[in-house]
Structures are given as C-alpha cells and as structure tokens.
Write an enzyme that holds these catalytic residues in place. Structure first.
Site, short mmCIF file in Angstrom:
data_model
loop_
_atom_site.label_atom_id
_atom_site.label_comp_id
_atom_site.label_asym_id
_atom_site.label_seq_id
_atom_site.Cartn_x
_atom_site.Cartn_y
_atom_site.Cartn_z
N HIS A 1 0.82 -1.21 0.00
CA HIS A 1 0.00 0.00 0.00
C HIS A 1 0.85 1.26 0.00
CE1 HIS A 1 -4.05 1.90 1.20
NE2 HIS A 1 -4.16 1.33 0.02
N HIS B 1 -3.22 1.97 12.49
CA HIS B 1 -2.72 1.33 11.25
C HIS B 1 -3.23 -0.11 11.26
CE1 HIS B 1 -0.27 0.66 7.82
NE2 HIS B 1 0.94 0.68 8.34
N LYS C 1 -13.00 7.18 18.28
CA LYS C 1 -12.67 6.75 16.92
C LYS C 1 -13.20 5.34 16.72
CE LYS C 1 -9.79 9.60 14.56
NZ LYS C 1 -8.37 9.62 14.27
N GLY D 1 -11.45 0.59 12.08
CA GLY D 1 -11.80 0.00 10.79
C GLY D 1 -12.54 0.98 9.89
N PHE D 2 -12.57 2.24 10.31
CA PHE D 2 -13.22 3.28 9.48
C PHE D 2 -12.24 4.43 9.24
CE2 PHE D 2 -16.84 1.00 11.07
CZ PHE D 2 -17.70 0.99 9.98
N HIS E 1 -9.65 6.72 6.43
CA HIS E 1 -8.35 6.47 5.80
C HIS E 1 -7.70 7.79 5.45
CE1 HIS E 1 -5.28 4.74 3.21
NE2 HIS E 1 -5.52 3.62 3.86
N ARG F 1 -10.13 -1.96 -1.19
CA ARG F 1 -9.95 -3.34 -0.72
C ARG F 1 -11.13 -3.82 0.12
NH1 ARG F 1 -4.57 -1.67 2.27
NH2 ARG F 1 -6.08 -0.09 2.91
N ASP G 1 -9.59 -3.06 7.08
CA ASP G 1 -9.53 -3.73 8.37
C ASP G 1 -10.90 -4.08 8.93
OD1 ASP G 1 -6.77 -3.83 8.58
OD2 ASP G 1 -6.65 -1.79 9.33
N ARG H 1 2.10 -8.20 4.27
CA ARG H 1 2.80 -6.93 4.01
C ARG H 1 4.32 -7.10 3.95
NH1 ARG H 1 0.83 -1.75 4.31
NH2 ARG H 1 -0.97 -2.71 3.31
N1 ACO Z 1 -14.11 7.21 13.64
C1 ACO Z 1 -14.65 8.40 13.95
N2 ACO Z 1 -14.24 9.55 13.39
C2 ACO Z 1 -13.26 9.48 12.48
C3 ACO Z 1 -12.68 8.27 12.09
C4 ACO Z 1 -13.13 7.10 12.72
N3 ACO Z 1 -12.60 5.92 12.43
N4 ACO Z 1 -11.74 8.49 11.17
C5 ACO Z 1 -11.72 9.80 10.95
N5 ACO Z 1 -12.64 10.39 11.75
C6 ACO Z 1 -12.94 11.82 11.83
C7 ACO Z 1 -11.99 12.48 12.81
O1 ACO Z 1 -12.50 12.48 14.13
C8 ACO Z 1 -11.86 13.86 12.22
O2 ACO Z 1 -13.01 14.59 12.55
P1 ACO Z 1 -12.89 16.14 12.96
O3 ACO Z 1 -12.34 16.82 11.74
O4 ACO Z 1 -14.29 16.51 13.30
O5 ACO Z 1 -11.96 16.19 14.12
C9 ACO Z 1 -11.91 13.61 10.73
O6 ACO Z 1 -12.65 12.41 10.55
C10 ACO Z 1 -10.52 13.45 10.12
O7 ACO Z 1 -9.87 12.40 10.82
P2 ACO Z 1 -8.32 12.29 11.06
O8 ACO Z 1 -8.05 11.36 12.18
O9 ACO Z 1 -7.72 13.67 11.18
O10 ACO Z 1 -7.87 11.68 9.69
P3 ACO Z 1 -6.45 11.10 9.41
O11 ACO Z 1 -6.28 11.14 7.95
O12 ACO Z 1 -5.41 11.74 10.23
O13 ACO Z 1 -6.59 9.60 9.96
C11 ACO Z 1 -7.02 7.37 10.22
C12 ACO Z 1 -6.79 8.49 9.23
C13 ACO Z 1 -5.89 7.34 11.25
C14 ACO Z 1 -7.03 6.03 9.49
C15 ACO Z 1 -8.38 7.60 10.95
O14 ACO Z 1 -9.42 7.58 10.00
C16 ACO Z 1 -8.61 6.60 12.05
O15 ACO Z 1 -8.13 6.81 13.18
N6 ACO Z 1 -9.33 5.50 11.76
C17 ACO Z 1 -9.53 4.46 12.74
C18 ACO Z 1 -8.34 3.53 12.76
C19 ACO Z 1 -8.26 2.66 11.54
O16 ACO Z 1 -9.25 2.08 11.13
N7 ACO Z 1 -7.05 2.54 10.99
C20 ACO Z 1 -6.79 1.67 9.84
C21 ACO Z 1 -6.39 2.48 8.64
S1 ACO Z 1 -6.21 1.42 7.21
C22 ACO Z 1 -4.79 0.56 7.45
O17 ACO Z 1 -3.90 0.97 8.12
C23 ACO Z 1 -4.68 -0.78 6.83
#
Ligand code: ACO
Length: 405
Positions: free
Chosen positions: A206, A241, A282, A285-286, A288, A297, A346, A371
């Site tokens: 990725h 991640h 947070k 699994g939601f 990106h 995917r 995820d 990976r």
């Molecule tokens: N649940 C609730 N709110 C969310 C989520 C979530 N999973 N993801 C993003 N948001 C919201 C944030 O709270 C933020 O809102 P705000 O602007 O009101 O504060 C906005 O969406 C932007 O979120 P960020 O965290 O700043 O986005 P960033 O690009 O930095 O993060 C990340 C991406 C880390 C993947 C984030 O979406 C997250 O924490 N997701 C949950 C963890 C997860 O599923 N990780 C797997 C990624 S895929 C992989 O690694 C294979």
C-alpha cells in the site's frame, strides 16, 4: 495543533520554506518515488496491476513474486518461487524455543503476538548468513526467507498459546492454507483458503503507508532488512494502522455485548453509535488518510467474508456467522449516513477472520505475513537508489536561554 506556538520563527530560508509547506502528519506530502505501487482515488495498483484484477485472478504467491521480483511470474518462475518458499518454511530451534518461552507472557497479556513476532524476526536476523549484506541479491534471499518463515512463527506462537505441539508446515499446502493449518491444526476448506489468500493479496502492499515508510526510513540509513522489517512490524501494530483489524472486531464484540442479538438491526445500535460519536470515540476499521471515498480493498473482502459466513455455522460467542455481518453492515451504514466515513480494509477483515475462528490477536500478525512482501520490495527499492530520509521540524520549545543565568 495542540503544542505551544513557536518561540522563535525559523531563520534560514530553507526552514522558512519548509514551515510554509508544513503538513501535520505529513498529510499530502510526497515522501519519495516508487515503482512498487500507486494509489489513486479510484484505483490501487501493484506494479501496474489493479487490485480487483489481482484479487479475482492472481494467487498470493504470484503477487508476492510480482512485488519482490518486479514482474508477473511465468509458470516456471512461479513453480521455482513456490518451491523455494516451501523449502524455507522451517524456523531455527532457538526461535521455536523463544516462541514457547513467550507463551506465558502472551497469556498474561504483557506481550501481544505483534511484539513476539517482531522479536522473532529480529532473532531470525541474528542467524541469517546474509543479515549484514544489503546487496540486491542478499536482500531478495532474506525477503523470501522472511516470507516463508513468518507464517511458521505465527503458527507456532498460536500452538504455544493453545498448549498444542507445533503443527509443522505442510509442503502440499499453498502459503495461505498452510498458514491457517499451522495455526489451527485443521486443513482449511478450499473456500477458506481462498478467502485468506485474497486477504493476503489485499494486505500485501500500500505505497507509503506508515509501516512501509518506517521501513524505508530505516533502510535509508543503510541499516539492514531485518532491522527495517522489525520497525515496520512495530509501526503496523498501532490501532491507527494495521492493529485496527483486531480493534474493529473488538468493537463489534463490544456493540454485540451491549445490544444483544435481538438488538441487531434495531435503533439500539444507532444509540450505541451516537454515544460513541458524542464521546469523540474513533471507530476502528473506518476512515483512511488517503481514501476519502472508500477503500478499494474493503468491498472485495466484505463480499468474500459475507459469502463464506453464509456457509459457516456459529461463532465462538454463539452468534451465527452471518449475524456479525448483519451487525457490521448496520454499523457501516450509520457511519456513512452520520459521518460520511467509509470502512477501510480492516473492518471486513475483522469479521471475516472472526467467523473463520482465527484468534483476534493474530489478525495483525497475519497482516504482516502479507505486508512483508511490500515492505521488502520497498526496502530493496530504497537500498537500490538511496538517499537518507531526514526531514526538518518546526521548533516549538522555549526561546534560547542561558544555563547559568
Ligand atoms: N471514527 C470516527 N471519526 C473518524 C474516524 C473514525 N474511524 N476516522 C476519521 N474520523 C474523523 C476524525 O475524528 C476527524 O473529525 P474532525 O475533523 O471533526 O476532528 C476527521 O474524521 C478526520 O480524521 P483524522 O483522524 O484527522 O484523519 P487522518 O487522515 O489523520 O486519519 C485514520 C486516518 C488514522 C485512518 C483515521 O481515520 C482513524 O483513526 N481511523 C480508525 C483507525 C483505523 O481504522 N485505521 C486503519 C487504517 S487502514 C490501514 O492501516 C490498513
């Protein structure tokens, strides 16, 4: 940004330019060039091949070859590659003993499988005759050995946790089927093996994600491949991640414990979600960093997992396999309606591995088993055309002051 405002403005021209370009979390910053993978809003491509095409028509071994060797294997090349991997599956006795010794800590929870896997990869490095050699040929040999041995580490680790004799690799089984077999002692059905195989394809690579970038930063100092992979494993473990595949399932279990089976499909789930939103939680699994309109995917794995679930019976908590998908789909719908946030890979992975009976703490190690191919491809690419990776920072500490005054 929560840190205090900078005490002094950057003075050099380079720093001023960098400050102007500053992006928290390096969002949107191009960190280098790669020929391994390209991510676009509407496509994920491994060395020119689109992910839906690979998931439908390739096997994980073919994709592993593609990533490591740089081209699609011919039939002969694939046969040779598979033979090499099968021949390298056994792990040294000292590493097997370490896995047995780690079982009490794994059971006590002071260590989790990702920690043990990271240490085991470090130990493999100690015994690898190529460990200190960063040449392309040595790196490729090491990559293949790690690809072959990581499933054995995961399998033996799970056997040690379960108090079962080590299930030895079965040379007749392909990579994915053998991984499942070593973990459980049960030979998977053709469908189960294919679902895991596709999940490995989806997880294989990725671009400049956090763990791959970590690997490249380490390789960029001309450190060795095993060290870079240990760094990649540490980065992947985090719940933001790869660790999200475990946390996504834990979250679904939590919702189920709260609403009960009768609550699935009812406003009780909405109420749980509203509470999560209100507490700014947070949902794992939601979301990106790169995909804002959905992860390519996720849909592929969701369909496979859902189909498999319809042919499986109950799961460890007593709930029918399909009911987990009913619950997951309801959660997805609420996330999309209320937050406009899509599931990432995820999310379906958590449900899919769960209904197959795979222990939750092994989900992220299985991600590593896939990976490792992408990481090694990037480490080799970094070593082949290296420049130290060393960004700048914006200083936010106190202004200059005297120690004695
Ligand atoms: N649940 C609730 N709110 C969310 C989520 C979530 N999973 N993801 C993003 N948001 C919201 C944030 O709270 C933020 O809102 P705000 O602007 O009101 O504060 C906005 O969406 C932007 O979120 P960020 O965290 O700043 O986005 P960033 O690009 O930095 O993060 C990340 C991406 C880390 C993947 C984030 O979406 C997250 O924490 N997701 C949950 C963890 C997860 O599923 N990780 C797997 C990624 S895929 C992989 O690694 C294979």
């Amino acid at each position: 940004m929560s840190a205090a405002a900078p005490a002094a403005k950057p003075t050099s021209a380079a720093k001023s330019d960098a400050a102007a370009a500053f992006a928290r979390g390096l969002e949107g910053v191009i960190g280098g060039q790669t020929s391994v993978c390209s991510i676009e809003q509407d496509k994920l491509i491994y060395r020119g091949y689109e992910i839906h095409d690979l998931a439908a028509h390739a096997t994980f071994e073919q994709v592993a070859f593609l990533l490591l060797e740089g081209h699609k294997p011919s039939a002969d090349e694939l046969a040779r590659f598979k033979k090499e991997i099968v021949a390298e599956r056994a792990i040294p006795a000292s590493v097997a003993k370490f896995l047995t010794d780690a079982a009490p800590q794994l059971k006590a929870g002071t260590a989790v499988p990702m920690d043990v896997l990271r240490t085991a990869v470090g130990l493999l490095g100690h015994q690898d005759p190529d460990c200190q050699d960063n040449s392309a040929a040595a790196n490729l040999r090491k990559s293949k050995r790690l690809l072959a041995r990581i499933p054995t580490i995961i399998g033996h680790m799970q056997n040690a946790i379960d108090g079962r004799a080590f299930v030895q690799p079965d040379a007749a089984l392909d990579h994915a089927a053998n991984l499942l077999y070593m973990m459980t002692g049960r030979r998977p059905t053709t469908e189960e093996a294919r679902v895991i195989d596709v999940s490995l394809i989806l997880y294989a690579e990725h671009e400049f994600n956090a763990s791959t970038f970590t690997c490249r930063v380490i390789a960029g100092t001309l450190s060795d491949l095993h060290g870079a992979v240990c760094g990649g494993i540490a980065a992947l473990k985090g719940p933001l991640h790869g660790g999200a595949n475990e946390m996504a399932m834990e979250m679904l279990k939590e919702i189920f414990a709260s609403v009960g089976e009768a609550g699935i499909g009812t406003p009780k789930v909405d109420a749980w979600m509203e509470q999560a939103f209100a507490s700014k939680r947070k949902l794992m699994g939601f979301g990106h960093r790169v995909y804002k309109n959905g992860d390519h995917r996720a849909g592929i794995l969701h369909t496979l997992g859902r189909n498999l679930a319809s042919r499986l019976g109950g799961t460890p908590g007593g709930l029918a396999a399909t009911r987990w998908f009913d619950l997951g789909e309801q959660v997805q719908k609420i996330m999309l309606t209320k937050k406009n946030i899509h599931p990432n890979v995820d999310f379906p992975c958590g449900m899919t591995y769960f209904v197959m009976g795979i222990p939750v703490p092994q989900y992220t190690p299985i991600f590593v088993a896939a990976r490792i191919t992408g990481w090694c491809a990037h480490i080799m690419e970094q070593h082949a055309d290296n420049r130290l990776i060393r960004p700048l920072s914006i200083y936010t500490g106190p202004a200059e002051r005297r120690w004695n005054g």
